[in-house]
Design a protein around this motif. Structure first.
Motif, mmCIF file in Angstrom:
data_model
loop_
_atom_site.group_PDB
_atom_site.id
_atom_site.type_symbol
_atom_site.label_atom_id
_atom_site.label_comp_id
_atom_site.label_asym_id
_atom_site.label_seq_id
_atom_site.Cartn_x
_atom_site.Cartn_y
_atom_site.Cartn_z
ATOM 1 N N LEU A 91 -25.246 -43.948 -14.621
ATOM 2 C CA LEU A 91 -24.018 -43.178 -14.773
ATOM 3 C C LEU A 91 -23.005 -44.042 -15.518
ATOM 4 C CD1 LEU A 91 -22.601 -40.496 -14.153
ATOM 5 C CD2 LEU A 91 -21.709 -41.543 -12.061
ATOM 6 N N VAL A 92 -22.811 -43.707 -16.776
ATOM 7 C CA VAL A 92 -21.961 -44.520 -17.647
ATOM 8 C C VAL A 92 -20.536 -43.979 -17.708
ATOM 9 C CG1 VAL A 92 -21.634 -45.306 -20.036
ATOM 10 C CG2 VAL A 92 -23.925 -45.272 -19.022
ATOM 11 N N ALA A 93 -20.390 -42.645 -17.579
ATOM 12 C CA ALA A 93 -19.067 -42.030 -17.740
ATOM 13 C C ALA A 93 -18.894 -40.861 -16.779
ATOM 14 C CB ALA A 93 -18.880 -41.553 -19.182
ATOM 15 N N ALA A 94 -17.648 -40.638 -16.383
ATOM 16 C CA ALA A 94 -17.313 -39.517 -15.501
ATOM 17 C C ALA A 94 -16.058 -38.834 -16.024
ATOM 18 C CB ALA A 94 -17.089 -40.005 -14.070
ATOM 19 N N CYS A 95 -16.062 -37.507 -15.939
ATOM 20 C CA CYS A 95 -14.945 -36.721 -16.467
ATOM 21 C C CYS A 95 -14.535 -35.660 -15.454
ATOM 22 C CB CYS A 95 -15.358 -36.061 -17.783
ATOM 23 S SG CYS A 95 -14.103 -35.007 -18.533
ATOM 24 N N SER A 96 -13.239 -35.505 -15.281
ATOM 25 C CA SER A 96 -12.686 -34.448 -14.437
ATOM 26 C C SER A 96 -11.265 -34.178 -14.891
ATOM 27 C CB SER A 96 -12.694 -34.869 -12.964
ATOM 28 O OG SER A 96 -11.972 -33.930 -12.168
ATOM 29 N N ILE A 97 -10.823 -32.924 -14.731
ATOM 30 C CA ILE A 97 -9.436 -32.613 -15.049
ATOM 31 C C ILE A 97 -8.506 -33.178 -13.983
ATOM 32 C CG2 ILE A 97 -9.974 -30.553 -16.388
ATOM 33 C CD1 ILE A 97 -9.258 -28.882 -13.919
ATOM 34 N N VAL A 98 -9.083 -33.613 -12.857
ATOM 35 C CA VAL A 98 -8.301 -34.255 -11.794
ATOM 36 C C VAL A 98 -8.417 -35.768 -11.971
ATOM 37 C CG1 VAL A 98 -7.962 -34.498 -9.304
ATOM 38 C CG2 VAL A 98 -8.785 -32.324 -10.250
ATOM 39 N N LYS A 99 -7.363 -36.375 -12.441
ATOM 40 C CA LYS A 99 -7.381 -37.794 -12.785
ATOM 41 C C LYS A 99 -7.780 -38.673 -11.606
ATOM 42 C CE LYS A 99 -4.427 -41.406 -14.794
ATOM 43 N NZ LYS A 99 -3.055 -41.728 -15.267
ATOM 44 N N GLU A 100 -7.309 -38.300 -10.417
ATOM 45 C CA GLU A 100 -7.579 -39.109 -9.226
ATOM 46 C C GLU A 100 -9.075 -39.158 -8.904
ATOM 47 O OE1 GLU A 100 -3.456 -37.965 -9.401
ATOM 48 O OE2 GLU A 100 -5.298 -36.748 -9.430
ATOM 49 N N GLU A 101 -9.802 -38.064 -9.185
ATOM 50 C CA GLU A 101 -11.246 -38.048 -8.935
ATOM 51 C C GLU A 101 -11.964 -39.045 -9.842
ATOM 52 O OE1 GLU A 101 -11.765 -33.388 -7.472
ATOM 53 O OE2 GLU A 101 -12.381 -33.982 -9.492
ATOM 54 N N VAL A 102 -11.537 -39.108 -11.082
ATOM 55 C CA VAL A 102 -12.130 -40.052 -12.037
ATOM 56 C C VAL A 102 -11.834 -41.487 -11.610
ATOM 57 C CG1 VAL A 102 -12.164 -40.823 -14.434
ATOM 58 C CG2 VAL A 102 -11.909 -38.388 -13.918
ATOM 59 N N GLU A 103 -10.594 -41.741 -11.264
ATOM 60 C CA GLU A 103 -10.194 -43.093 -10.856
ATOM 61 C C GLU A 103 -10.948 -43.530 -9.600
ATOM 62 O OE1 GLU A 103 -5.593 -43.038 -12.560
ATOM 63 O OE2 GLU A 103 -6.000 -42.551 -10.453
ATOM 64 N N ASP A 104 -11.211 -42.585 -8.699
ATOM 65 C CA ASP A 104 -11.913 -42.900 -7.460
ATOM 66 C C ASP A 104 -13.335 -43.387 -7.729
ATOM 67 O OD1 ASP A 104 -12.258 -42.731 -4.459
ATOM 68 O OD2 ASP A 104 -13.740 -41.228 -5.071
ATOM 69 N N VAL A 105 -14.101 -42.666 -8.560
ATOM 70 C CA VAL A 105 -15.488 -43.088 -8.804
ATOM 71 C C VAL A 105 -15.541 -44.348 -9.665
ATOM 72 C CG1 VAL A 105 -16.413 -40.764 -8.495
ATOM 73 C CG2 VAL A 105 -15.803 -41.532 -10.792
ATOM 74 N N GLN A 106 -14.585 -44.509 -10.550
ATOM 75 C CA GLN A 106 -14.559 -45.737 -11.352
ATOM 76 C C GLN A 106 -14.280 -46.954 -10.463
ATOM 77 O OE1 GLN A 106 -11.931 -44.481 -14.936
ATOM 78 N NE2 GLN A 106 -13.471 -45.894 -15.731
ATOM 79 N N ARG A 107 -13.340 -46.783 -9.577
ATOM 80 C CA ARG A 107 -12.946 -47.897 -8.702
ATOM 81 C C ARG A 107 -14.044 -48.236 -7.692
ATOM 82 N NH1 ARG A 107 -8.680 -45.798 -7.255
ATOM 83 N NH2 ARG A 107 -9.426 -44.751 -5.362
ATOM 84 N N ASN A 108 -14.614 -47.219 -7.069
ATOM 85 C CA ASN A 108 -15.560 -47.447 -5.973
ATOM 86 C C ASN A 108 -16.992 -47.664 -6.432
ATOM 87 O OD1 ASN A 108 -13.599 -47.222 -3.889
ATOM 88 N ND2 ASN A 108 -13.673 -44.999 -4.078
ATOM 89 N N TRP A 109 -17.358 -47.110 -7.593
ATOM 90 C CA TRP A 109 -18.741 -47.203 -8.046
ATOM 91 C C TRP A 109 -18.906 -48.041 -9.303
ATOM 92 C CZ3 TRP A 109 -20.087 -41.250 -7.713
ATOM 93 C CH2 TRP A 109 -20.052 -40.853 -6.361
ATOM 94 N N GLY A 110 -17.815 -48.512 -9.868
ATOM 95 C CA GLY A 110 -17.893 -49.342 -11.066
ATOM 96 C C GLY A 110 -18.339 -48.602 -12.310
ATOM 97 N N ILE A 111 -17.947 -47.330 -12.440
ATOM 98 C CA ILE A 111 -18.305 -46.533 -13.611
ATOM 99 C C ILE A 111 -17.478 -47.005 -14.808
ATOM 100 C CG2 ILE A 111 -18.551 -44.215 -14.551
ATOM 101 C CD1 ILE A 111 -20.298 -44.939 -12.054
ATOM 102 N N LYS A 112 -18.156 -47.268 -15.905
ATOM 103 C CA LYS A 112 -17.517 -47.934 -17.045
ATOM 104 C C LYS A 112 -16.434 -47.093 -17.698
ATOM 105 C CE LYS A 112 -18.729 -50.484 -21.280
ATOM 106 N NZ LYS A 112 -19.849 -50.904 -22.162
ATOM 107 N N TYR A 113 -16.710 -45.796 -17.934
ATOM 108 C CA TYR A 113 -15.772 -44.957 -18.671
ATOM 109 C C TYR A 113 -15.293 -43.778 -17.810
ATOM 110 C CZ TYR A 113 -17.640 -47.400 -22.764
ATOM 111 O OH TYR A 113 -18.024 -48.363 -23.662
#
Length: 339
Positions: free
Chosen positions: A31-53
């Motif tokens: 999982l290289v990138a995650a997208c959502s119209i809810v910014k907090e959801e994106v920030e959550d998976v990036q922070r907790n799972w180390g998603i690059k983009y």
């Protein structure tokens, strides 16, 4: 090990589970990138799972040349548009059901997929990848029940989830598209035939809020298939005991039943209530392994340069039947398909 690099759009309840599976449970996927119209959801998976983009704009994610594939788990109303954009951008695509929320969209999606035969496209009919449903298919193919001629399907959501269903009802496409489409797909798969005629009924027995969207909280459909097999479908949003998915296939020499008791596990509790078997609470619990297996199949198809068992036509045909059910329900008449 070569890995398929995936970007996911949609991080709601199901989308986040898919994202977690891709990130941690599919060995040959990343999982290289995650997208959502809810910014907090994106920030959550990036922070907790180390998603690059991370993205809040789907079009921006499609510009990322580190991706091989796009996983669509967004709102149903966005599926067709995002399928088209992702394929045109050169990606393999997995889309959650439904393919679209009206037949015009669905036909357009089919045309786009067929224009990109070099790419793997797969639709999320995960029940085909559930061990019990797959085993039933194997037994049918082996002739264990003779010729199958009737399928009976129950698809019942727990009443505790009804508020979410009401909130989603405006965009869901209605009871039969939203809930019964998995059962419709299974019927086509098991019976090996397409629908010929549909008669559907239903009403708002407990939650009149659905009437605003010309929808029902409980409904049933009777379908005759082109090979004269029979389909009986009951979809409901008011199940008191939990999430109840049950399927029975009757043949000329026997029958198969899947999920007659939607038990949580093999434990029976003996107490003042008697002998109690707890039930599964929702689709994420019941089909946890199936969600992993279907994405694993998608990734394998990309790496092995082959097509999956679930293709765009499965989405088109199932949606067509679901909309015939919707029309029959709304107009209280028998609807014939392909006329």
């Amino acid at each position: 090990m070569k890995k398929v690099r995936i970007g996911i759009v949609g991080l709601g309840r199901l989308g986040k589970k898919h994202a977690e599976n891709i990130a941690f449970r599919i060995p040959n996927a990343e999982l290289v990138a995650a997208c959502s119209i809810v910014k907090e959801e994106v920030e959550d998976v990036q922070r907790n799972w180390g998603i690059k983009y991370g993205y809040t704009d789907f079009s921006e994610m499609l510009k990322n040349d580190e991706l091989d594939a796009i996983f669509i788990a967004s709102s149903s109303t966005e599926h067709c548009r995002q399928i088209e954009e992702a394929l045109k951008a050169g990606y393999h695509v997995f889309s959650e059901k439904p393919l679209g929320v009206n037949m015009e969209e669905v036909i357009r999606a089919k045309e786009i997929v067929e224009q990109h035969q070099d790419k793997v496209f797969m639709l999320g009919f995960m029940r085909r990848y559930d061990a019990s449903y797959a085993y039933a298919k194997k037994k049918i193919e082996e002739g264990a029940i003779g010729k199958p001629f009737l399928i009976r399907c129950y698809g019942l959501d727990p009443v505790k989830a009804v508020k979410g269903a009401i909130a989603f009802s405006e965009k869901s496409g209605g009871l039969f598209l939203d809930m019964a489409i998995h059962d419709i797909d299974l019927a086509r798969w098991y019976l090996g035939s397409e629908a010929k005629s549909v008669y559907a009924v239903g009403s708002c027995y407990a939650y009149p809020e659905f009437k605003k969207y010309n929808d029902a909280d409980n409904g049933a459909a009777l379908i005759q298939f082109q090979n004269d097999a029979i389909g009986m479908f009951y979809a409901g949003r008011t199940c008191a005991h939990g999430y109840h998915i049950e399927t029975e296939i009757i043949g000329t020499e026997g029958s198969l039943r899947i999920g007659t008791v939607p038990q949580k596990n093999l434990v029976t509790i003996f107490d003042e209530k008697g002998a109690v078997q707890e039930c599964v609470s929702g689709f994420l619990e019941r089909f946890e392994q199936a969600y992993v297996a279907e994405v694993q199949e998608f990734v394998n198809c990309i790496l092995e340069n082959r097509k999956p068992g679930v293709v765009v036509d499965d989405g088109v045909k199932s949606t067509e039947i679901a909309y015939a059910c919707k029309e029959s329900f709304e107009k209280n008449k028998l609807v014939f398909l392909n006329e």
